[in-house]
Write a protein that holds these residues in place. Structure first.
Motif, mmCIF file in Angstrom:
data_model
loop_
_atom_site.group_PDB
_atom_site.id
_atom_site.type_symbol
_atom_site.label_atom_id
_atom_site.label_comp_id
_atom_site.label_asym_id
_atom_site.label_seq_id
_atom_site.Cartn_x
_atom_site.Cartn_y
_atom_site.Cartn_z
ATOM 1 N N GLY A 43 -2.915 3.000 6.191
ATOM 2 C CA GLY A 43 -2.946 4.070 5.192
ATOM 3 C C GLY A 43 -1.559 4.399 4.681
ATOM 4 O O GLY A 43 -1.334 4.514 3.472
ATOM 5 N N ALA A 44 -0.620 4.535 5.596
ATOM 6 C CA ALA A 44 0.762 4.837 5.195
ATOM 7 C C ALA A 44 1.361 3.686 4.388
ATOM 8 O O ALA A 44 2.006 3.912 3.354
ATOM 9 C CB ALA A 44 1.616 5.122 6.428
ATOM 10 N N ALA A 45 1.142 2.459 4.842
ATOM 11 C CA ALA A 45 1.660 1.293 4.114
ATOM 12 C C ALA A 45 1.014 1.185 2.737
ATOM 13 O O ALA A 45 1.688 0.846 1.750
ATOM 14 C CB ALA A 45 1.424 0.017 4.916
ATOM 15 N N GLY A 46 -0.278 1.488 2.658
ATOM 16 C CA GLY A 46 -0.970 1.460 1.367
ATOM 17 C C GLY A 46 -0.387 2.473 0.395
ATOM 18 O O GLY A 46 -0.167 2.167 -0.780
ATOM 19 N N ILE A 47 -0.126 3.677 0.884
ATOM 20 C CA ILE A 47 0.463 4.708 0.022
ATOM 21 C C ILE A 47 1.855 4.284 -0.438
ATOM 22 O O ILE A 47 2.197 4.430 -1.616
ATOM 23 C CB ILE A 47 0.494 6.065 0.753
ATOM 24 C CG1 ILE A 47 -0.935 6.591 0.924
ATOM 25 C CG2 ILE A 47 1.356 7.071 -0.004
ATOM 26 C CD1 ILE A 47 -1.063 7.786 1.849
ATOM 27 N N ILE A 48 2.638 3.732 0.462
ATOM 28 C CA ILE A 48 3.999 3.298 0.098
ATOM 29 C C ILE A 48 3.955 2.162 -0.920
ATOM 30 O O ILE A 48 4.646 2.196 -1.942
ATOM 31 C CB ILE A 48 4.793 2.899 1.354
ATOM 32 C CG1 ILE A 48 5.090 4.146 2.197
ATOM 33 C CG2 ILE A 48 6.087 2.171 0.984
ATOM 34 C CD1 ILE A 48 5.596 3.853 3.593
ATOM 35 N N LEU A 49 3.141 1.137 -0.651
ATOM 36 C CA LEU A 49 3.062 -0.008 -1.570
ATOM 37 C C LEU A 49 2.525 0.401 -2.935
ATOM 38 O O LEU A 49 3.049 -0.021 -3.978
ATOM 39 C CB LEU A 49 2.217 -1.121 -0.964
ATOM 40 C CG LEU A 49 2.823 -1.834 0.239
ATOM 41 C CD1 LEU A 49 1.821 -2.796 0.857
ATOM 42 C CD2 LEU A 49 4.098 -2.555 -0.150
#
Length: 98
Positions: A43-49
């Motif tokens: 989830g965090a990586a998705g938001i960042i990307l």
């Protein structure tokens, strides 16, 4: 269900779901992080990307536009993380005998 999710995900960000799926599989294989944390990391990586993409293609010259970009990055990131989990479950279910 997948059609419903895809209706809200920007087409150019669908590839992020595949990246997150691969990230999750890599984390799972490494066994350094507990499985229960993989959705949070994805989830965090998705938001960042998604944030990187959205801020790269959006005008953020006003507070309203910047806030909308942040909102879009967060919602798109969560949606693609959910899509990566859905992909993972599809693969698991297809591998099971009937």
């Amino acid at each position: 269900m997948m059609e419903e999710i895809l209706r809200y995900v920007k087409p150019e960000l669908i590839v992020v779901a595949l990246v997150l799926y691969l990230l999750g599989q890599g984390i799972k294989q490494s066994q350094t992080i507990k499985d229960k944390y993989i959705p949070l990391i994805n989830g965090a990586a998705g938001i960042i990307l998604c944030g990187i993409y959205i801020f790269a293609v959006s005008e953020t010259d006003t507070v309203q536009k910047a806030a909308m970009a942040v909102f879009s990055a967060m919602t798109q990131g969560i949606l693609v993380a959910g899509l990566s989990t859905y992909i993972n479950q599809l693969i698991k279910q297809w591998g099971k005998p009937d």
